[in-house]
Design an enzyme around this catalytic site. Structure first.
Site, PDB file in Angstrom:
ATOM      1  N   LYS A   1       0.759  -1.222  -0.121  1.00  0.00           N
ATOM      2  CA  LYS A   1      -0.081   0.104  -0.039  1.00  0.00           C
ATOM      3  C   LYS A   1       0.707   1.376   0.071  1.00  0.00           C
ATOM      4  CE  LYS A   1      -3.703  -2.610   0.590  1.00  0.00           C
ATOM      5  NZ  LYS A   1      -4.795  -2.511  -0.080  1.00  0.00           N
TER       6      LYS A   1
ATOM      7  N   HIS B   1      -6.427 -13.247  -7.517  1.00  0.00           N
ATOM      8  CA  HIS B   1      -6.946 -12.358  -6.586  1.00  0.00           C
ATOM      9  C   HIS B   1      -8.420 -12.283  -7.349  1.00  0.00           C
ATOM     10  CE1 HIS B   1      -7.124  -8.387  -4.669  1.00  0.00           C
ATOM     11  NE2 HIS B   1      -8.262  -8.504  -5.220  1.00  0.00           N
TER      12      HIS B   1
ATOM     13  N   LYS C   1     -12.802  -6.593   6.783  1.00  0.00           N
ATOM     14  CA  LYS C   1     -13.897  -5.621   6.313  1.00  0.00           C
ATOM     15  C   LYS C   1     -14.556  -5.834   5.124  1.00  0.00           C
ATOM     16  CE  LYS C   1     -10.357  -3.861   2.813  1.00  0.00           C
ATOM     17  NZ  LYS C   1      -9.473  -2.611   2.135  1.00  0.00           N
TER      18      LYS C   1
ATOM     19  N   ASP D   1      -1.391  -5.571  -5.666  1.00  0.00           N
ATOM     20  CA  ASP D   1      -2.895  -5.459  -5.498  1.00  0.00           C
ATOM     21  C   ASP D   1      -3.489  -5.597  -6.928  1.00  0.00           C
ATOM     22  OD1 ASP D   1      -5.249  -5.553  -4.356  1.00  0.00           O
ATOM     23  OD2 ASP D   1      -4.538  -3.642  -3.027  1.00  0.00           O
ATOM     24  N   GLU D   2      -4.708  -5.953  -7.014  1.00  0.00           N
ATOM     25  CA  GLU D   2      -5.581  -6.277  -8.381  1.00  0.00           C
ATOM     26  C   GLU D   2      -5.437  -5.302  -9.319  1.00  0.00           C
ATOM     27  OE1 GLU D   2      -7.015  -5.307  -5.467  1.00  0.00           O
ATOM     28  OE2 GLU D   2      -8.369  -3.732  -6.559  1.00  0.00           O
TER      29      GLU D   2
ATOM     30  N   LYS E   1       2.424  -8.744  -1.770  1.00  0.00           N
ATOM     31  CA  LYS E   1       1.407  -8.998  -2.948  1.00  0.00           C
ATOM     32  C   LYS E   1       1.069  -8.030  -3.709  1.00  0.00           C
ATOM     33  CE  LYS E   1      -3.479 -10.165  -3.560  1.00  0.00           C
ATOM     34  NZ  LYS E   1      -3.670  -8.777  -3.970  1.00  0.00           N
TER      35      LYS E   1
END
Lengths: 139, 509
Positions: B200, B318, B358, B228-229, B226
């Protein structure tokens, strides 16, 4: 440095009582516990030396602890780990593995970089300890 | 096993079809002989798509749909229409049926039950002959089952809830390229969940900055990081930059810890040629794992799974985009079906929910998904939303991934809900740590190891979880600080999707 392979390397070194409880857990799952040792902790060194055969048919953790102490007498300044094998279908592999003994000093690993074409780098990791011959690596 | 035996034994008696309704549905209405093929329009239930006496064969594929007919439409006719439109039927009688073994190729709806506590909704069980499908092709399977019927006007809504895939069909697929056992052997990690984090912010980092996050997180104690998508190849970071800096980070962290590490390099791209190029580069650089997004499509996923098997690469999927069709209870495709398709298609990792994080996921439904990924045999468990016995015929196991809004303070709950064969991904929970990324990673690793140690010692770790963590934090400042920062963070919202059946205590128990 500290080699953090195995299941509990981020915790303070386990006491014999803690080790024994983990062994008992493994035996209760029906897994065979094996003692392995090495003076080459390279992350891709899969085959540590075996201290005898995996202890099949054992019921009590005390048997493993006795063997572990014998192993420590001989290889007290090497890495020793316990591995538990599950022979049930669909696994047939290790189910738990953790380090139970370490050398006093862990010199760690050298990372060598060979620059290739197109900014590509070939990496080689080697243990400082393995600069010396087997059996003479940790003091 | 005859279907009635299989299902009635698990459906609580009080929830079975009321007798008056089942009487109506009890008999076949199929028109036979010459009359069946008179030109014109015939109700689907009279064309042979409703066969309540049909005993599904072991080799049949069975689909369970949740059918919501338009007002006034007979549920049996609506269900027969679903069977028809997902197999051989069109809106009118065609004489060319008579050139084929039409009865074999007709999907047969053999059972329709009202959905408990959901007026106007019905569960329709439909059996399809194996010859209707091409071997080893999710594209073909899905084109048949969900290709045409979801927009059918007489239905208000339609959802594919579950599928029974016969062993004869399962065996035509490669399955997970690596599988849980071999992944653990290659990564040299046994006896605990694996730990990961998504880098992130997901957009905007340069390759060099991105690699920094990877290095810190892996050195601190994570097994994986990882992409992200939506990290592919954008103006702020070309894919080759990312791959090169990430592999520097992975190798440096490996040397610093003596452990095998990996980072999921997302090879998702606009064309197969681009994806293969990126995957080849990842291999050349020595990565143990690559990643793809669900949105690349089923065929592309199967192609990448074959590539991964050929090249000894772990393949992370993902599930980008799935909630557009999995989340609503009345319409779409349940994630349990997507999980089954992905196990066949051959990915090694799949995001399958966190329960406590979440993103959507009620505990019982999520348990069903995890079982589908990890077990060699799934018995029908209606309370987990699993409607059929499913044999996986030794297809590799698929590692579920829990990601999104989880942190170290929930370790006992995560272990209880998700078990040991799972990847726990703490993105914010690693990178957002007040003492830095390495400290965040260390906090997670220590929390995890302490919890596994306690569980194996036979402690009631779920109840004693907070104490176990507090004790571990005494010798680990990063964990202490993580527990303090996120102590009150939970995501308690009503689930939009949960099982329709609740276990009821019975006398026999």
């Amino acid at each position: 440095m500290r080699v953090t392979q195995g299941c509990f390397s981020f915790l303070p070194d386990l006491t014999d009582e803690q080790i024994s409880r983990q062994v008992q857990y493994c035996l209760e799952q029906g897994w065979a516990v094996n003692i392995e040792f090495t003076d080459d902790p390279h992350p891709r060194n899969n085959f540590w030396e075996m201290w005898g055969l995996p202890m099949f048919d054992l019921r009590d953790a005390a048997g493993v602890m006795m063997e572990l102490n014998e192993c420590r007498k001989v290889y007290g300044n090497s890495y020793i780990r316990l591995s538990a094998f599950d022979s049930s279908h669909g696994w047939e592999s290790v189910r738990l593995s953790f380090i139970v003994n370490r050398p006093k000093d862990e010199p760690g690993f050298r990372l060598e970089r060979h620059e290739m074409a197109g900014r590509n780098i070939r990496y080689t990791t080697s243990s400082y300890a393995t600069d010396r011959p087997e059996g003479r690596r940790y003091g | 096993m005859p279907p009635n035996e299989l299902m009635t034994t698990t459906i609580p008696t009080s929830r079975r079809t009321p007798p008056e309704e089942s009487n109506m549905n009890m008999h076949s209405m199929t028109v036979r002989g010459k009359d069946r093929y008179k030109s014109g329009v015939l109700e689907y239930k009279k064309m042979g798509y409703w066969e309540p006496d049909y005993q599904p064969k072991d080799t049949d594929i069975i689909a369970l749909f949740r059918v919501t007919p338009q007002d006034g439409v007979d549920p049996v006719e609506a269900s027969a229409a679903v069977a028809g439109e997902s197999s051989t039927a069109t809106w009118t009688v065609v004489w060319t049926d008579r050139l084929t073994a039409a009865e074999k190729y007709r999907a047969k709806c053999f059972r329709v039950d009202p959905v408990p506590n959901s007026p106007g909704q019905y569960f329709a069980y439909i059996a399809y002959d194996l010859d209707l499908f091409e071997s080893g092709s999710i594209a073909n399977l899905s084109a048949s089952i969900i290709g045409n019927v979801f927009g059918f006007k007489p239905l208000k809504a339609l959802r594919l809830e579950d599928m029974r895939l016969p062993v004869a069909y399962v065996k035509t697929f490669q399955g997970p390229a690596t599988g849980i056992v071999v992944e653990r052997e290659r990564m040299d990690k046994f006896g605990r969940p694996l730990l990961g984090a998504t880098v992130k912010p997901k957009l905007g980092l340069s390759g060099r900055n991105y690699g920094r996050v990877v290095y810190e997180a892996l050195k601190g104690g994570l097994d994986f990081t990882k992409d992200d998508e939506n990290i592919n190849s954008q103006p702020f970071m070309h894919w080759r930059e990312r791959f090169l800096y990430c592999m520097e980070a992975v190798n440096k962290a490996q040397a610093a810890s003596g452990e095998i590490k990996g980072t999921y390099l997302n090879v998702t791209a606009g064309t197969m040629e681009d994806m293969y190029e990126r995957a080849e580069f990842a291999k050349e650089l020595g990565s143990v794992i690559i990643m793809i997004d669900l949105v690349i499509g089923y065929t592309a996923i199967q192609s990448m799974a074959k590539w991964a098997r050929r090249n000894d690469m772990i393949l992370h999927l993902h599930r980008a985009g799935h909630s557009t069709y999995t989340r609503q209870r009345s319409h779409g495709v349940s994630f349990r079906v997507i999980a089954k398709w992905m196990r066949l298609a051959g990915v090694d990792h799949i995001h399958a929910g966190t329960v406590v994080g979440k993103l959507e996921g009620d505990p019982a439904t999520t348990r069903g998904y995890y079982d589908i990924c990890r077990e060699d045999y799934n018995p029908a468990r209606l309370e987990h939303g699993v409607f059929f016995d499913q044999h996986w015929a030794s297809l590799n196991k698929l590692m579920p991934v829990a990601s999104g809004g989880i942190h170290a303070g929930q370790m006992h709950q995560l272990l209880d809900h998700l078990g040991e064969d799972v990847i726990l991904q703490f993105g914010g929970g690693t990178i957002g740590h007040p003492m830095g990324i390495q400290a965040g990673a260390t906090a997670n690793r220590v929390a995890l190891e302490a919890m596994i140690l306690a569980r194996n010692e036979g402690r009631d770790y779920l109840r004693e979880g907070p104490e176990i963590l507090a004790k571990a934090a005494e010798t680990c400042t990063p964990l202490k600080s993580a527990l303090e920062v996120w102590k009150d963070v939970t995501f308690n919202y009503e689930s939009t999707d949960m099982p329709d059946y609740v276990p009821t205590p019975s006398v026999a128990m």
